[in-house]
Scaffold this active site. Sequence first.
Site, PDB file in Angstrom:
ATOM      1  N   GLY A  44      31.397  21.665  39.735  1.00 40.45           N
ATOM      2  CA  GLY A  44      30.799  22.640  38.831  1.00 40.45           C
ATOM      3  C   GLY A  44      31.861  23.063  37.826  1.00 40.45           C
ATOM      4  O   GLY A  44      32.957  22.495  37.762  1.00 40.45           O
ATOM      5  N   VAL A  97      31.923  24.824  46.232  1.00 37.18           N
ATOM      6  CA  VAL A  97      30.466  24.751  46.163  1.00 37.18           C
ATOM      7  C   VAL A  97      29.899  26.157  46.339  1.00 37.18           C
ATOM      8  O   VAL A  97      30.635  27.106  46.630  1.00 37.18           O
ATOM      9  CB  VAL A  97      29.890  23.797  47.241  1.00 37.18           C
ATOM     10  CG1 VAL A  97      30.452  22.396  47.052  1.00 37.18           C
ATOM     11  CG2 VAL A  97      30.169  24.302  48.649  1.00 37.18           C
ATOM     12  N   SER A 124      40.521  34.221  41.371  1.00 37.61           N
ATOM     13  CA  SER A 124      40.006  35.103  40.325  1.00 37.61           C
ATOM     14  C   SER A 124      40.560  34.699  38.966  1.00 37.61           C
ATOM     15  O   SER A 124      41.729  34.363  38.832  1.00 37.61           O
ATOM     16  CB  SER A 124      40.391  36.563  40.606  1.00 37.61           C
ATOM     17  OG  SER A 124      39.937  37.383  39.539  1.00 37.61           O
ATOM     18  N   LYS A 159      39.806  39.364  47.905  1.00 38.74           N
ATOM     19  CA  LYS A 159      39.073  38.972  46.691  1.00 38.74           C
ATOM     20  C   LYS A 159      37.798  39.814  46.535  1.00 38.74           C
ATOM     21  O   LYS A 159      37.417  40.202  45.421  1.00 38.74           O
ATOM     22  CB  LYS A 159      38.710  37.479  46.762  1.00 38.74           C
ATOM     23  CG  LYS A 159      37.807  36.969  45.612  1.00 38.74           C
ATOM     24  CD  LYS A 159      38.413  37.264  44.254  1.00 38.74           C
ATOM     25  CE  LYS A 159      37.779  36.460  43.122  1.00 38.74           C
ATOM     26  NZ  LYS A 159      36.338  36.455  43.057  1.00 38.74           N
ATOM     27  N   HIS A 182      38.891  43.100  45.198  1.00 39.41           N
ATOM     28  CA  HIS A 182      39.239  42.877  43.787  1.00 39.41           C
ATOM     29  C   HIS A 182      37.969  42.979  42.932  1.00 39.41           C
ATOM     30  O   HIS A 182      37.944  43.659  41.904  1.00 39.41           O
ATOM     31  CB  HIS A 182      39.870  41.489  43.623  1.00 39.41           C
ATOM     32  CG  HIS A 182      39.929  40.998  42.195  1.00 39.41           C
ATOM     33  ND1 HIS A 182      38.832  40.497  41.522  1.00 39.41           N
ATOM     34  CD2 HIS A 182      40.957  40.942  41.303  1.00 39.41           C
ATOM     35  CE1 HIS A 182      39.168  40.170  40.294  1.00 39.41           C
ATOM     36  NE2 HIS A 182      40.458  40.423  40.139  1.00 39.41           N
ATOM     37  N   ASN A 183      36.909  42.314  43.372  1.00 35.19           N
ATOM     38  CA  ASN A 183      35.673  42.318  42.600  1.00 35.19           C
ATOM     39  C   ASN A 183      35.006  43.685  42.604  1.00 35.19           C
ATOM     40  O   ASN A 183      34.360  44.072  41.630  1.00 35.19           O
ATOM     41  CB  ASN A 183      34.716  41.258  43.138  1.00 35.19           C
ATOM     42  CG  ASN A 183      35.117  39.856  42.718  1.00 35.19           C
ATOM     43  OD1 ASN A 183      36.281  39.601  42.414  1.00 35.19           O
ATOM     44  ND2 ASN A 183      34.174  38.938  42.708  1.00 35.19           N
ATOM     45  N   GLU A 193      36.768  45.577  40.064  1.00 30.52           N
ATOM     46  CA  GLU A 193      36.307  45.013  38.788  1.00 30.52           C
ATOM     47  C   GLU A 193      34.970  45.634  38.378  1.00 30.52           C
ATOM     48  O   GLU A 193      34.782  46.016  37.214  1.00 30.52           O
ATOM     49  CB  GLU A 193      36.174  43.502  38.945  1.00 30.52           C
ATOM     50  CG  GLU A 193      35.645  42.751  37.754  1.00 30.52           C
ATOM     51  CD  GLU A 193      35.393  41.288  38.097  1.00 30.52           C
ATOM     52  OE1 GLU A 193      34.293  40.788  37.794  1.00 30.52           O
ATOM     53  OE2 GLU A 193      36.292  40.651  38.682  1.00 30.52           O
TER      54      GLU A 193
END
Length: 474
Positions: A12, A76, A130, A184, A187-188, A191
């Site tokens: 992707g 994926v 990220s 992570k 972190h988001n 964000e």
Amino acid sequence: MQEADIGLIGLGVMGENLALNIADNGYTVAVYNRTAGKVDAFLDNAGPLRGNVMGSGELAAFVGMLKRPRSVIIMVQAGDPVDAVIAQLRPLLAEGDVIIDAGNANYHDTVRRFSELDGTGIGFLGIGVSGGEEGARHGPSIMVGGSEAQWKNAEAVLTAIAAKFNGESCCAYLGTGGAGHFVKTIHNGIEYADMQMIAEIYGVMRDGLGMTPDACAKVFADWNKGPLDSYLIEITGHVLAAMDEKTGQPLVDVIVDAAGQKGTGRWSAIEALNLGVSATTIEGAVAARSISAIKAERERGEALYGAGMKGKATISLEALEKALLAGKIAAYAQGFAVMAKASEEHGWNLPLDTIAKIWRAGCIIRSRFLDQISKAFEAGSSDNLLTQPSFVSMMTESNGALRAVVATCAVNELPAPCLSSALAYFDAYRQGRGTTNLTQGQRDFFGAHGFRRIGEEGDFHHSWPSLVEGAQQP
């Protein structure tokens, strides 16, 4: 026969760019995709990097291209597709090999996968990546969790492809099991909060002060030269300055005001609640995205109650800048508090100073004051950022502006759920005697849950009157 240093499954946007990043850093990468045509297209379009990329549309052949011990990155869709790829890979791998999930996985899934592979000789790493498409291609922030021994398999490659800050790689091993994906996730969450507070300040400018997108863009560009210097402030200026080629209008004015979310922000709010840590700015941001999604209902609400007081606010741009800084500090304080508690609960020993360091470049929430956050945690402290001297100074100077902005929003009917939550959190955090003494009394009244008394040990109950009709009163 040439062998690849590392393998990557899933071509992707993120997978393709990460593979090119690996090749660009001098490593040979083998790629596989269940649609073989994508592999051929990737190889054909690799250009000058063609000598560092290999690939196959057949999984066993792909695995055969890798140096031992083998490292395979999975890029994926999170969830069942990851489990499916792992199931296909396991019979093809051997002791010492490692599977690396680099997607936005729920850390509970990562813990499960780590446990399922434990004892098989095949290692498992869950890494948070990220930086979006650009970060994947030119250097993301990489948060690694899982088997430390098998992290060594891929350490050289992952360290090389990560973003650099003053020469330091923004990649680090953070702990066993799901530590990397948990970090992570938080972190988001930060964000989400950061983006929502920026949007709320933009709302004050647009609806409260009547400013045009171009005027707002100039303000954000100017703020990016000061204490708010960050990736999100920088791109906000560009988004607000962009013009729509089709209509000739500011692009932001033709974008539908309904935000999407992939789940990581919601996961971070849920984990904070599960850990018993206040993360109200993250919760407010998630709630704001949820209410944005019901646009038709909001339009009916405006028809019923009116659109609020447009263009009537009186607040300075300096106050807006300081309020945004104060809100940002509260969001980071909450996010790091969640990580500190999770580290304690799971025995991860998360290096909070290192986490701040690897967020200084590559990631979406990179900002000037992450250096200050790193220094605050350098001595192994896990105390709330609001207690750290440099942040005490900043909050002392900026919380008055946050208070003024939240009050202005309330009076002028401008929604500010995140900024309001940040202020409430700050006020509650510095209130030595709060109001939950009443809550504890209520809980004892209806459920005999007990309460503690000031200056005394143990749990106590009170003999409350019965409110059941016909019952005898004490």
